[in-house]
Design a protein around this motif. Structure first.
Motif, mmCIF file in Angstrom:
data_model
loop_
_atom_site.group_PDB
_atom_site.id
_atom_site.type_symbol
_atom_site.label_atom_id
_atom_site.label_comp_id
_atom_site.label_asym_id
_atom_site.label_seq_id
_atom_site.Cartn_x
_atom_site.Cartn_y
_atom_site.Cartn_z
ATOM 1 N N MET A 128 0.834 -1.207 0.000
ATOM 2 C CA MET A 128 0.000 0.000 0.000
ATOM 3 C C MET A 128 0.867 1.253 0.000
ATOM 4 N N THR A 129 1.942 1.230 0.789
ATOM 5 C CA THR A 129 2.834 2.384 0.863
ATOM 6 C C THR A 129 3.493 2.645 -0.482
ATOM 7 N N GLU A 130 3.955 1.571 -1.131
ATOM 8 C CA GLU A 130 4.602 1.719 -2.438
ATOM 9 C C GLU A 130 3.621 2.193 -3.503
ATOM 10 N N ALA A 131 2.329 1.957 -3.258
ATOM 11 C CA ALA A 131 1.305 2.430 -4.198
ATOM 12 C C ALA A 131 0.971 3.907 -3.974
ATOM 13 N N GLY A 132 1.624 4.507 -2.978
ATOM 14 C CA GLY A 132 1.445 5.938 -2.750
ATOM 15 C C GLY A 132 0.511 6.306 -1.617
ATOM 16 N N LEU A 133 0.034 5.312 -0.847
ATOM 17 C CA LEU A 133 -0.879 5.609 0.256
ATOM 18 C C LEU A 133 -0.102 6.112 1.467
ATOM 19 N N SER A 134 -0.699 7.036 2.192
ATOM 20 C CA SER A 134 -0.088 7.566 3.409
ATOM 21 C C SER A 134 -0.231 6.555 4.538
ATOM 22 N N ALA A 135 0.503 6.787 5.621
ATOM 23 C CA ALA A 135 0.412 5.895 6.781
ATOM 24 C C ALA A 135 -1.007 5.881 7.335
ATOM 25 N N VAL A 140 -3.102 3.665 5.042
ATOM 26 C CA VAL A 140 -2.782 2.260 5.267
ATOM 27 C C VAL A 140 -3.481 1.760 6.524
ATOM 28 N N ASP A 141 -3.433 2.561 7.579
ATOM 29 C CA ASP A 141 -4.082 2.182 8.834
ATOM 30 C C ASP A 141 -5.585 2.036 8.645
ATOM 31 N N ALA A 142 -6.188 2.974 7.886
ATOM 32 C CA ALA A 142 -7.634 2.923 7.652
ATOM 33 C C ALA A 142 -8.025 1.682 6.862
ATOM 34 N N TYR A 143 -7.243 1.338 5.822
ATOM 35 C CA TYR A 143 -7.564 0.172 5.006
ATOM 36 C C TYR A 143 -7.280 -1.134 5.735
ATOM 37 N N MET A 144 -6.424 -1.096 6.740
ATOM 38 C CA MET A 144 -6.149 -2.283 7.540
ATOM 39 C C MET A 144 -7.257 -2.535 8.573
ATOM 40 N N THR A 145 -8.038 -1.533 8.891
ATOM 41 C CA THR A 145 -9.030 -1.639 9.962
ATOM 42 C C THR A 145 -9.994 -2.806 9.782
ATOM 43 N N PRO A 146 -10.612 -2.998 8.594
ATOM 44 C CA PRO A 146 -11.549 -4.134 8.463
ATOM 45 C C PRO A 146 -10.854 -5.485 8.583
ATOM 46 N N SER A 180 -4.014 -13.418 16.412
ATOM 47 C CA SER A 180 -4.179 -12.510 15.283
ATOM 48 C C SER A 180 -2.830 -12.266 14.608
ATOM 49 N N PRO A 181 -2.793 -12.291 13.278
ATOM 50 C CA PRO A 181 -1.530 -12.019 12.568
ATOM 51 C C PRO A 181 -1.059 -10.583 12.742
ATOM 52 N N PHE A 182 -1.898 -9.724 13.286
ATOM 53 C CA PHE A 182 -1.484 -8.333 13.519
ATOM 54 C C PHE A 182 -0.558 -8.213 14.720
ATOM 55 N N LEU A 183 -0.574 -9.227 15.611
ATOM 56 C CA LEU A 183 0.299 -9.189 16.776
ATOM 57 C C LEU A 183 1.748 -9.346 16.333
ATOM 58 N N GLY A 184 2.543 -8.334 16.594
ATOM 59 C CA GLY A 184 3.944 -8.367 16.196
ATOM 60 C C GLY A 184 4.222 -7.802 14.824
ATOM 61 N N ALA A 185 3.170 -7.478 14.047
ATOM 62 C CA ALA A 185 3.377 -6.930 12.705
ATOM 63 C C ALA A 185 3.781 -5.459 12.787
ATOM 64 N N LYS A 186 4.797 -5.075 12.020
ATOM 65 C CA LYS A 186 5.274 -3.702 11.984
ATOM 66 C C LYS A 186 4.671 -2.993 10.771
ATOM 67 N N LEU A 187 3.862 -1.967 11.052
ATOM 68 C CA LEU A 187 3.219 -1.204 9.986
ATOM 69 C C LEU A 187 3.737 0.229 9.996
ATOM 70 N N PRO A 188 3.487 0.989 8.917
ATOM 71 C CA PRO A 188 3.977 2.367 8.860
ATOM 72 C C PRO A 188 3.562 3.160 10.106
ATOM 73 N N LYS A 189 4.511 3.885 10.658
ATOM 74 C CA LYS A 189 4.248 4.665 11.856
ATOM 75 C C LYS A 189 3.315 5.829 11.540
ATOM 76 N N LEU A 190 2.264 5.970 12.344
ATOM 77 C CA LEU A 190 1.301 7.039 12.117
ATOM 78 C C LEU A 190 1.870 8.374 12.581
ATOM 79 N N PRO A 191 1.650 9.440 11.820
ATOM 80 C CA PRO A 191 2.112 10.760 12.259
ATOM 81 C C PRO A 191 1.294 11.234 13.451
#
Length: 329
Positions: free
Chosen positions: A73-80, A83-89, A106-117
């Motif tokens: 998502m980041t490489e496609a030009g989406l902001s952090a 990315v967080d919003a699209y990960m929500t569902p 949950s696979p989200f435990l331990g996953a490193k995602l773009p840091k939110l501003p």
């Protein structure tokens, strides 16, 4: 396995051996969502999640899969934030799967995602009152009032486009609805307010000048169906996407870079820097809770250090604490 069964923590490995796409679609079918939220979740699944992970078995998802999805998502030009919003569902689906005993973690435990501003709004980067007027001056005449309604009432784009004449009371506006898109981006809907249920509303103080300007607007341009304040050339509802497109053209024309949401920020920053209570501003903005308002605008409240010193000096003197202080010295 037998020990896990005795302790009540056993998970049948077969329960999670279903494709993520099918599991998520069934989960969506059980939810009670506002139209806007359902549309957002549907877009996230269709555009990003299903193409990347829809074929994968739920039980095989790992933190590295979530990280890879976020990276894409980041490489496609989406902001952090996007990315967080699209990960929500997807995050919600995985949480439900754990709760239902379909997966153990949950696979989200331990996953490193773009840091939110940080959420704090930079008030220096917001438009001035004159610049808000510049935007209104270049706007389509029949929509120009919307610019100051967003700035003067702190409304979201969908909320201002959903206003009707009957929402304007003597000294306040009763915000009842918002314009949104249906599932899959098809058609326009009038739905409940963000974070609210059908029929909920909130009152926002109505400046006298805006009340007068609204009356002038109605007299000059009339209204749409059901007294809708803003309408297209054919009298139909204005889509938020069409409004945003026009807004971008206007600000580009006059060499500005703001979005409609910056007008809402202007309202909040003006109100708080002028000393209006944070709790009231939070209620007028329609935030889910006051912490959201504090995180975004709390730094704009006037410094109360000097006032606190004066208040405590008076309280200490009234209660004769100065006598105790003298003895202690």
């Amino acid at each position: 396995m037998e020990n896990d069964k005795r302790e009540g923590v056993y998970l049948d490995p077969k329960r999670g051996t279903v494709p993520l796409k099918g599991y998520a679609e069934k989960w969506m079918g059980r939810q009670h969502m506002a139209p806007n939220t359902e549309g957002t979740y549907d877009r996230a699944f269709r555009l990003h999640i299903f193409p990347a992970l829809g074929h994968r078995l739920l039980s095989t998802l790992r933190p590295e899969d979530i990280e890879k999805l976020g990276r894409g998502m980041t490489e496609a030009g989406l902001s952090a934030n996007s990315v967080d919003a699209y990960m929500t569902p997807l995050r919600a689906v995985c949480k439900a799967a754990v709760h239902n005993g379909d997966i153990g973690r949950s696979p989200f435990l331990g996953a490193k995602l773009p840091k939110l501003p940080g959420k704090a709004v930079d008030e220096i980067a917001l438009p001035t009152g004159q610049q808000v007027q510049d935007i209104a001056d270049e706007f389509r005449p029949e929509w120009a009032l919307s610019v100051w309604l967003m700035a003067g009432l702190g409304l979201r784009t969908g909320e201002v486009l959903g206003l009707r004449v009957g929402d304007f009371l003597e000294d306040r506006v009763r915000v009842r609805r918002q314009v949104t898109r249906g599932k899959g981006g098809r058609g326009l809907l009038i739905g409940p307010l963000k974070h609210r249920q059908e029929g909920d509303w909130r009152d926002v103080p109505l400046p006298t000048r805006l009340s007068e300007a609204t009356a002038d607007h109605v007299a000059k341009y009339g209204t749409g169906a059901d007294g809708m304040l803003f309408k297209t050339a054919t009298g139909s509802i204005v889509a938020t996407s069409d409004y945003a497109s026009h807004f971008r053209k206007v600000v580009k024309l006059i060499a500005y870079e703001w979005s409609p949401h910056d007008l809402r920020h202007w309202f909040a920053s003006t109100a708080l820097s002028s000393g209006l209570p944070l709790l009231d501003v939070s209620r007028w903005l329609g935030h889910k809770n006051i912490s959201e308002t504090a995180d975004t605008y709390g730094h704009l409240t006037p410094d109360s250090t000097g006032r606190a010193v004066r208040v405590m000096d008076v309280a200490i003197t009234q209660h004769r604490a100065d006598v105790v202080l003298d003895v202690a010295a």
